[in-house]
Motif scaffolding. Structure first.
Motif, PDB file in Angstrom:
ATOM      1  N   ALA A  90       0.831  -1.211   0.000  1.00  0.00           N
ATOM      2  CA  ALA A  90       0.000   0.000   0.000  1.00  0.00           C
ATOM      3  C   ALA A  90       0.865   1.261   0.000  1.00  0.00           C
ATOM      4  O   ALA A  90       0.587   2.208  -0.738  1.00  0.00           O
ATOM      5  CB  ALA A  90      -0.936  -0.014   1.202  1.00  0.00           C
ATOM      6  N   VAL A  91       1.915   1.268   0.813  1.00  0.00           N
ATOM      7  CA  VAL A  91       2.800   2.438   0.847  1.00  0.00           C
ATOM      8  C   VAL A  91       3.475   2.614  -0.505  1.00  0.00           C
ATOM      9  O   VAL A  91       3.540   3.719  -1.050  1.00  0.00           O
ATOM     10  CB  VAL A  91       3.849   2.299   1.982  1.00  0.00           C
ATOM     11  N   HIS A  92       3.972   1.530  -1.064  1.00  0.00           N
ATOM     12  CA  HIS A  92       4.630   1.604  -2.373  1.00  0.00           C
ATOM     13  C   HIS A  92       3.651   2.083  -3.449  1.00  0.00           C
ATOM     14  O   HIS A  92       3.980   2.966  -4.251  1.00  0.00           O
ATOM     15  CB  HIS A  92       5.203   0.240  -2.753  1.00  0.00           C
ATOM     16  N   ALA A  93       2.461   1.496  -3.465  1.00  0.00           N
ATOM     17  CA  ALA A  93       1.471   1.865  -4.485  1.00  0.00           C
ATOM     18  C   ALA A  93       1.070   3.333  -4.361  1.00  0.00           C
ATOM     19  O   ALA A  93       0.848   4.001  -5.373  1.00  0.00           O
ATOM     20  CB  ALA A  93       0.239   0.962  -4.377  1.00  0.00           C
ATOM     21  N   ALA A  94       0.987   3.834  -3.153  1.00  0.00           N
ATOM     22  CA  ALA A  94       0.592   5.239  -2.961  1.00  0.00           C
ATOM     23  C   ALA A  94       1.720   6.205  -3.332  1.00  0.00           C
ATOM     24  O   ALA A  94       1.475   7.260  -3.904  1.00  0.00           O
ATOM     25  CB  ALA A  94       0.161   5.453  -1.515  1.00  0.00           C
ATOM     26  N   LEU A  95       2.958   5.841  -2.998  1.00  0.00           N
ATOM     27  CA  LEU A  95       4.071   6.775  -3.205  1.00  0.00           C
ATOM     28  C   LEU A  95       4.718   6.685  -4.588  1.00  0.00           C
ATOM     29  O   LEU A  95       5.277   7.671  -5.071  1.00  0.00           O
ATOM     30  CB  LEU A  95       5.140   6.549  -2.133  1.00  0.00           C
TER      31      LEU A  95
END
Length: 153
Positions: A52-57
């Motif tokens: 989720a962090v990777h996909a958002a950033l």
């Protein structure tokens, strides 16, 4: 110097996350892998959190012309699923399932001084070395003599 500081801080953050989430405890990992028995689902939250962090950033980061500490974003020479990936994934899974450690948590857990890690980690590096030698001798990776996908700047 900035890339080294960035790498250090990233590694420190990663190790803190592994420790706080319990991924450095082989019992938690083996419980997660035991989907046919007493399955411990909690590590799925760690994986989903990372994705989720990777996909958002990622979209925000790729708006930049280049990374903060590199001349350009890496590209990957291998993008297809092939037999090397499948065999390597299977061997990785067997090692992870038997030992309860993958490379990151194993290195992070060295700080505990657990005796099994003093055997596991050198064996892990020996396996990485042997894989590179086999791969280089087979000519399977004409573009690179290293394991897996190598980013090309």
């Amino acid at each position: 110097m900035r890339p080294l500081i960035s790498a250090f801080l990233s590694g420190l953050l990663f190790a803190l996350g592994l420790g706080l989430s319990g991924m450095t405890d082989p019992a938690n990992v083996l419980g997660f892998l035991d989907i046919a028995g007493d399955w411990d689902f909690r590590l799925a939250f760690v994986m989903v959190g990372a994705i989720a962090v990777h996909a958002a950033l990622r979209p925000l980061i790729h708006r930049r012309e280049r990374p903060l500490y590199a001349p350009k974003f890496p590209t990957f020479s291998v993008t297809a699923v092939d037999s090397k990936l499948l065999v390597g994934s299977a061997l990785f899974g067997v090692g992870w399932g038997l030992g309860g450690y993958c490379p990151g948590p194993a290195l992070t857990s060295l700080a505990t001084g657990a005796s099994q890690l003093l055997v596991f980690v050198p064996a892990m590096f020996a396996g990485m070395y042997v894989a590179q030698v086999v791969q280089a001798r087979s000519g399977a990776s004409a573009r690179s003599a290293s394991l897996g996908v190598t980013p090309h700047p």
